[in-house]
Design a protein around this motif. Structure first.
Motif, mmCIF file in Angstrom:
data_model
loop_
_atom_site.group_PDB
_atom_site.id
_atom_site.type_symbol
_atom_site.label_atom_id
_atom_site.label_comp_id
_atom_site.label_asym_id
_atom_site.label_seq_id
_atom_site.Cartn_x
_atom_site.Cartn_y
_atom_site.Cartn_z
ATOM 1 N N ILE A 76 -23.680 8.617 5.063
ATOM 2 C CA ILE A 76 -23.208 8.235 6.161
ATOM 3 C C ILE A 76 -23.347 9.287 7.063
ATOM 4 C CG2 ILE A 76 -21.182 8.360 7.179
ATOM 5 C CD1 ILE A 76 -19.235 6.520 5.430
ATOM 6 N N GLU A 77 -24.147 9.597 7.748
ATOM 7 C CA GLU A 77 -24.218 9.899 8.353
ATOM 8 C C GLU A 77 -23.376 10.916 9.731
ATOM 9 O OE1 GLU A 77 -27.668 10.849 12.392
ATOM 10 O OE2 GLU A 77 -27.599 8.485 11.748
ATOM 11 N N GLY A 78 -23.785 12.163 9.396
ATOM 12 C CA GLY A 78 -22.451 12.769 10.595
ATOM 13 C C GLY A 78 -21.071 13.316 9.652
ATOM 14 N N VAL A 79 -19.409 13.268 10.360
ATOM 15 C CA VAL A 79 -18.730 13.683 9.884
ATOM 16 C C VAL A 79 -18.135 12.471 9.526
ATOM 17 C CG1 VAL A 79 -16.654 14.761 10.011
ATOM 18 C CG2 VAL A 79 -18.462 15.293 11.371
ATOM 19 N N VAL A 80 -17.280 12.328 8.121
ATOM 20 C CA VAL A 80 -16.535 11.700 6.878
ATOM 21 C C VAL A 80 -15.741 12.626 7.376
ATOM 22 C CG1 VAL A 80 -16.245 10.458 5.352
ATOM 23 C CG2 VAL A 80 -18.111 10.511 5.628
ATOM 24 N N ILE A 81 -14.371 11.826 7.905
ATOM 25 C CA ILE A 81 -12.716 12.293 7.615
ATOM 26 C C ILE A 81 -12.432 11.847 6.915
ATOM 27 C CG2 ILE A 81 -10.796 12.870 8.641
ATOM 28 C CD1 ILE A 81 -12.653 12.418 11.687
ATOM 29 N N LYS A 82 -11.560 12.448 5.871
ATOM 30 C CA LYS A 82 -10.323 10.833 4.802
ATOM 31 C C LYS A 82 -9.064 11.650 5.213
ATOM 32 C CE LYS A 82 -9.325 10.497 0.583
ATOM 33 N NZ LYS A 82 -9.992 10.457 -1.552
ATOM 34 N N LEU A 83 -8.875 10.895 5.302
ATOM 35 C CA LEU A 83 -6.736 10.848 5.641
ATOM 36 C C LEU A 83 -6.477 10.557 4.393
ATOM 37 C CD1 LEU A 83 -7.111 7.951 9.105
ATOM 38 C CD2 LEU A 83 -7.479 10.745 8.386
ATOM 39 N N GLY A 84 -5.934 11.989 3.833
ATOM 40 C CA GLY A 84 -5.495 11.318 2.817
ATOM 41 C C GLY A 84 -4.347 12.782 2.657
ATOM 42 N N GLU A 85 -3.682 13.424 1.801
ATOM 43 C CA GLU A 85 -2.611 13.756 1.289
ATOM 44 C C GLU A 85 -1.925 15.106 2.851
ATOM 45 O OE1 GLU A 85 -3.026 16.892 -2.018
ATOM 46 O OE2 GLU A 85 -3.140 14.979 -3.562
ATOM 47 N N GLY A 86 -3.073 14.880 3.952
ATOM 48 C CA GLY A 86 -2.368 16.158 5.302
ATOM 49 C C GLY A 86 -1.211 15.482 5.733
ATOM 50 N N LEU A 87 -2.119 13.718 5.832
ATOM 51 C CA LEU A 87 -1.608 12.550 6.830
ATOM 52 C C LEU A 87 -0.685 11.717 5.756
ATOM 53 C CD1 LEU A 87 -4.535 12.160 8.325
ATOM 54 C CD2 LEU A 87 -2.553 13.075 9.617
ATOM 55 N N ASP A 88 0.347 11.941 5.137
ATOM 56 C CA ASP A 88 1.254 11.712 4.467
ATOM 57 C C ASP A 88 2.741 11.031 4.591
ATOM 58 O OD1 ASP A 88 1.223 13.805 3.190
ATOM 59 O OD2 ASP A 88 0.836 13.163 0.590
ATOM 60 N N LEU A 89 2.725 12.018 5.756
ATOM 61 C CA LEU A 89 4.604 11.411 6.135
ATOM 62 C C LEU A 89 5.357 10.792 5.335
ATOM 63 C CD1 LEU A 89 5.120 10.388 8.700
ATOM 64 C CD2 LEU A 89 3.275 12.142 9.757
ATOM 65 N N LEU A 90 6.489 10.723 5.647
ATOM 66 C CA LEU A 90 7.462 10.123 5.148
ATOM 67 C C LEU A 90 8.749 9.856 6.229
ATOM 68 C CD1 LEU A 90 7.663 6.431 4.751
ATOM 69 C CD2 LEU A 90 7.963 7.644 1.725
ATOM 70 N N GLU A 91 8.960 9.224 7.002
ATOM 71 C CA GLU A 91 10.846 9.108 7.091
ATOM 72 C C GLU A 91 11.156 7.301 7.450
ATOM 73 O OE1 GLU A 91 10.261 10.812 11.422
ATOM 74 O OE2 GLU A 91 9.604 12.395 10.373
ATOM 75 N N ILE A 92 12.548 7.655 6.596
ATOM 76 C CA ILE A 92 13.097 6.248 6.535
ATOM 77 C C ILE A 92 14.309 6.548 7.568
ATOM 78 C CG2 ILE A 92 14.080 4.268 5.167
ATOM 79 C CD1 ILE A 92 12.132 5.659 2.517
ATOM 80 N N ASN A 93 14.595 6.059 8.460
ATOM 81 C CA ASN A 93 15.722 6.533 9.595
ATOM 82 C C ASN A 93 16.032 4.023 9.678
ATOM 83 O OD1 ASN A 93 17.712 6.425 11.171
ATOM 84 N ND2 ASN A 93 16.319 5.890 12.918
ATOM 85 N N GLU A 94 17.035 4.070 8.497
ATOM 86 C CA GLU A 94 18.248 2.544 8.128
ATOM 87 C C GLU A 94 16.186 1.809 7.822
ATOM 88 O OE1 GLU A 94 20.396 1.742 11.258
ATOM 89 O OE2 GLU A 94 22.074 3.646 10.914
ATOM 90 N N THR A 95 16.466 0.703 8.345
ATOM 91 C CA THR A 95 15.230 -0.259 8.148
ATOM 92 C C THR A 95 14.022 0.102 9.360
ATOM 93 O OG1 THR A 95 16.603 -1.337 10.363
ATOM 94 C CG2 THR A 95 16.699 -2.259 7.913
ATOM 95 N N GLU A 96 13.453 1.699 10.011
ATOM 96 C CA GLU A 96 12.721 1.465 10.874
ATOM 97 C C GLU A 96 11.549 2.972 9.393
ATOM 98 O OE1 GLU A 96 12.470 2.283 14.811
ATOM 99 O OE2 GLU A 96 12.121 4.617 14.700
ATOM 100 N N VAL A 97 10.967 2.219 9.073
ATOM 101 C CA VAL A 97 10.192 3.788 8.797
ATOM 102 C C VAL A 97 8.875 3.948 9.474
ATOM 103 C CG1 VAL A 97 8.766 3.551 6.713
ATOM 104 C CG2 VAL A 97 10.606 2.480 6.343
#
Length: 302
Positions: A76-97
């Motif tokens: 792939i030409e250019g920049v490949v950005i992998k959305l991985g471990e640094g973008l794995d936040l998780l917040e659970i507020n009752e039934t809203e995640v």
């Protein structure tokens, strides 16, 4: 490219590699090098990466866990950005995640089942991440992300970020507004689930996982379903009825377990897979007068 790579490293955006083979980051274990490969360590790192990419006028492309993806042998030409471990936040507020794009789908379904939250049982065994699932409206067992998404935080091609509601995502079968009409990637999502019995949810999750394990070839590198189902017909059934199960071109083979899967049976190249896709399409068109369109996304240098 080297100057951009240096700036990215100086900005401490996360992992920055030159010439990284994308075969290391796809479930099919196929793909040539990225000019620059970045795995941001945070949303701020992602924002800085996009700013620098825009400043240098370089093409960019985001990936998740690399499922549903076929990358060219030329990379792939250019920049490949992998959305991985640094973008794995998780917040659970009752039934809203609220969950980050890099969070593994299978892991999320398991965590939520233990919390007694229902709605993701369909995703058992799907090997992707939240970002990719939101992008393509991933689904199975008569359900999909359109049923549970409240809104998604999207990074668009021009580098801007915006929350899109479920309605604005314009979901349909394995499709969203992000694929063609308004290209972008999901950075985070807010899901609406329902309260249920944890044991019942875990049992449903296990049933769906077992079904996937028993009917799909996860013992070989693969990208998931190759073709969209030409409803009311099913791609796998048409392929199987045409006698193509086990048919092979180079190292790429039509799975002997499921006709709509192509597996990397023996060091397959992207060209092997593309040639096999074309052969299948031609065969099905001649036999059944049905056009098969790919569900797997094909990207990279021609």
């Amino acid at each position: 490219m080297e100057k951009l790579a240096s700036r990215l490293q100086e900005a401490n955006v996360g992992k920055v590699l030159i010439g990284e083979k994308l075969a290391n980051h796809t479930t099919m274990k196929i793909g040539g090098p990225a000019d620059i490969f970045v795995e941001p360590s945070s949303i701020e790192g992602l924002e800085t990466t996009i700013q620098l990419v825009k400043e240098f006028g370089v093409n960019w492309r985001a990936i998740g866990r690399g499922s549903n993806l076929l990358v060219s042998d030329k990379g792939i030409e250019g920049v490949v950005i992998k959305l991985g471990e640094g973008l794995d936040l998780l917040e659970i507020n009752e039934t809203e995640v609220t969950v980050g794009a890099g969070y593994p789908l299978v892991k999320l379904a398991t965590v939520l089942s233990r919390q007694g939250l229902s709605g993701l049982e369909f995703s058992a065994g799907i090997p992707g991440s939240i970002g990719g699932a939101v992008y393509m409206n991933a689904g199975a067992h008569r359900s999909d992300f359109a049923q549970i998404l409240q809104k998604a935080y999207i990074l668009f091609e021009d580098g801007t970020f915006e929350w899109l509601t479920n309605e604005q995502m314009k979901y349909s079968y394995r499709t969203s507004i992000l694929q063609k009409e308004r290209p972008g990637i999901c950075v985070a999502a807010v899901l609406n689930l329902t309260k249920g019995n944890a044991e019942d949810i875990k049992a449903e999750l296990k049933k769906n996982k077992d079904y996937r394990r028993d009917t799909q070839p996860w013992n070989y590198p693969c990208a998931g379903s190759i073709f969209r189902n030409p409803l009311p017909k099913y791609a796998g059934q048409l392929i199987e009825e045409s006698g193509l199960k086990g048919f092979q071109i180079g190292g790429a083979q039509v799975s002997e377990m499921h006709g709509n899967f192509i597996v990397n049976a023996d060091n397959a190249t992207a060209k092997d897979v593309l040639d096999l896709i074309e052969y299948i399409q031609k065969t099905i068109l001649e036999k059944y007068h049905v056009e098969l369109h790919t569900e797997v996304e094909i990207i990279g240098r021609k």
